[in-house]
Design an enzyme around this catalytic site. Structure first.
Site, PDB file in Angstrom:
ATOM      1  N   CYS A 109     -36.942 -38.870  -0.161  1.00  0.00           N
ATOM      2  CA  CYS A 109     -38.372 -38.930  -0.473  1.00  0.00           C
ATOM      3  C   CYS A 109     -38.871 -40.356  -0.239  1.00  0.00           C
ATOM      4  CB  CYS A 109     -38.619 -38.521  -1.925  1.00  0.00           C
ATOM      5  SG  CYS A 109     -40.385 -38.465  -2.345  1.00  0.00           S
ATOM      6  N   ARG A 136     -39.268 -45.588  -5.709  1.00  0.00           N
ATOM      7  CA  ARG A 136     -38.209 -45.738  -6.717  1.00  0.00           C
ATOM      8  C   ARG A 136     -36.870 -45.180  -6.268  1.00  0.00           C
ATOM      9  NH1 ARG A 136     -41.709 -42.661 -11.110  1.00  0.00           N
ATOM     10  NH2 ARG A 136     -41.992 -41.443  -9.197  1.00  0.00           N
ATOM     11  N   HIS A 186     -35.454 -36.037  -5.780  1.00  0.00           N
ATOM     12  CA  HIS A 186     -35.355 -36.722  -7.078  1.00  0.00           C
ATOM     13  C   HIS A 186     -36.192 -36.007  -8.123  1.00  0.00           C
ATOM     14  CE1 HIS A 186     -39.373 -38.811  -6.907  1.00  0.00           C
ATOM     15  NE2 HIS A 186     -39.223 -38.489  -5.635  1.00  0.00           N
ATOM     16  N   CYS A 234     -40.415 -35.828  -8.946  1.00  0.00           N
ATOM     17  CA  CYS A 234     -41.041 -36.049  -7.629  1.00  0.00           C
ATOM     18  C   CYS A 234     -42.520 -35.626  -7.649  1.00  0.00           C
ATOM     19  CB  CYS A 234     -40.285 -35.252  -6.563  1.00  0.00           C
ATOM     20  SG  CYS A 234     -40.940 -35.484  -4.897  1.00  0.00           S
ATOM     21  N   ASP A 267     -40.824 -41.931  -2.034  1.00  0.00           N
ATOM     22  CA  ASP A 267     -41.015 -42.569  -3.338  1.00  0.00           C
ATOM     23  C   ASP A 267     -40.331 -43.943  -3.405  1.00  0.00           C
ATOM     24  OD1 ASP A 267     -40.697 -43.213  -6.198  1.00  0.00           O
ATOM     25  OD2 ASP A 267     -41.505 -41.199  -6.518  1.00  0.00           O
TER      26      ASP A 267
HETATM   27 CO    CO Z   1     -40.704 -37.733  -4.463  1.00  0.00          CO
END
Ligand code: CO
Length: 211
Positions: free
Chosen positions: A42, A46, A98, A101, A44
């Protein structure tokens, strides 16, 4: 100092540190990359692939998009997959989602995210429809979303197996193995949730016999 200027400064410091540690480091790395893994994760911020696996530059070939989807018309993903599998000859392809998400959460609601995101997230709604019975049986909303994250990873692994890129490599070189993992934002731990060994047979509808 502007925030982005700090990135450039930090980069210089990092490069100096690496050379101090190993003077030949960049020279060696610039000649060759032989990663064993393709990571589809992803976007993302993080979930940085190399940080959470303690891997070094040169070890993982990476593709990231919103909610780590493998969409069969996504030329970007397919180009990465083809290059990694056919040319770099990676041994493992990892789809890593994750918990928590945002893409998965958005797809699970009925809110209109406007055209482009709607189009992208619809792939996750299809995962929900395929697994409606199981998901409907989970009363707690957070648990249901967590399970959807896992099922999404599983479906994306399956989507990889549907491609001729993977099927051809399986037939000719018995690699790569496919892995579905989920990273926990709350504890930093990666949980393997699904695996498909090279050569696994899938629904014949998706199998090609003239590879
Ligand atoms: Co995500």
């Amino acid at each position: 100092m502007m925030s982005y200027e700090k990135l450039l400064l930090e980069n210089k410091a990092w490069a100096q540190e690496m050379v101090l540690d190993d003077p030949d480091y960049f020279n060696r790395l610039s000649q060759l990359q032989t990663p064993e893994f393709l990571w589809i994760g992803c976007s993302d911020s993080r979930v940085p692939a190399d940080r959470i696996t303690q891997t070094q530059p040169g070890e993982i070939f990476v593709h990231r998009n919103v909610a780590n989807l493998v969409v069969n018309t996504d030329v970007n993903l397919l180009a990465v997959l083809d290059y990694a599998v056919t040319h770099l000859k990676v041994k493992h392809v990892i789809v890593c989602g994750h918990y928590g998400c945002g893409g998965i959460k958005a797809a699970a609601t009925q809110s209109d995210m406007k055209p482009v995101l709607n189009m992208w997230l619809r792939n996750i709604k299809d995962v929900m429809r395929h697994h409606k019975q199981e998901l409907d049986g989970i009363a707690d909303e957070e648990q249901r979303t967590d399970r959807l994250v896992e099922l999404n990873v599983q479906e994306q692994v399956y989507n990889l197996a549907k491609t001729t890129i993977i099927q051809r490599a399986w037939k000719r070189e018995e690699r790569p193995d496919l892995h579905g993992w989920v990273y926990g934002l709350k504890d930093g731990i990666i949980k393997p949730v699904y695996e498909m060994k090279a050569g696994t047979h899938i629904d014949p509808v998706y199998e090609y016999d003239n590879l």
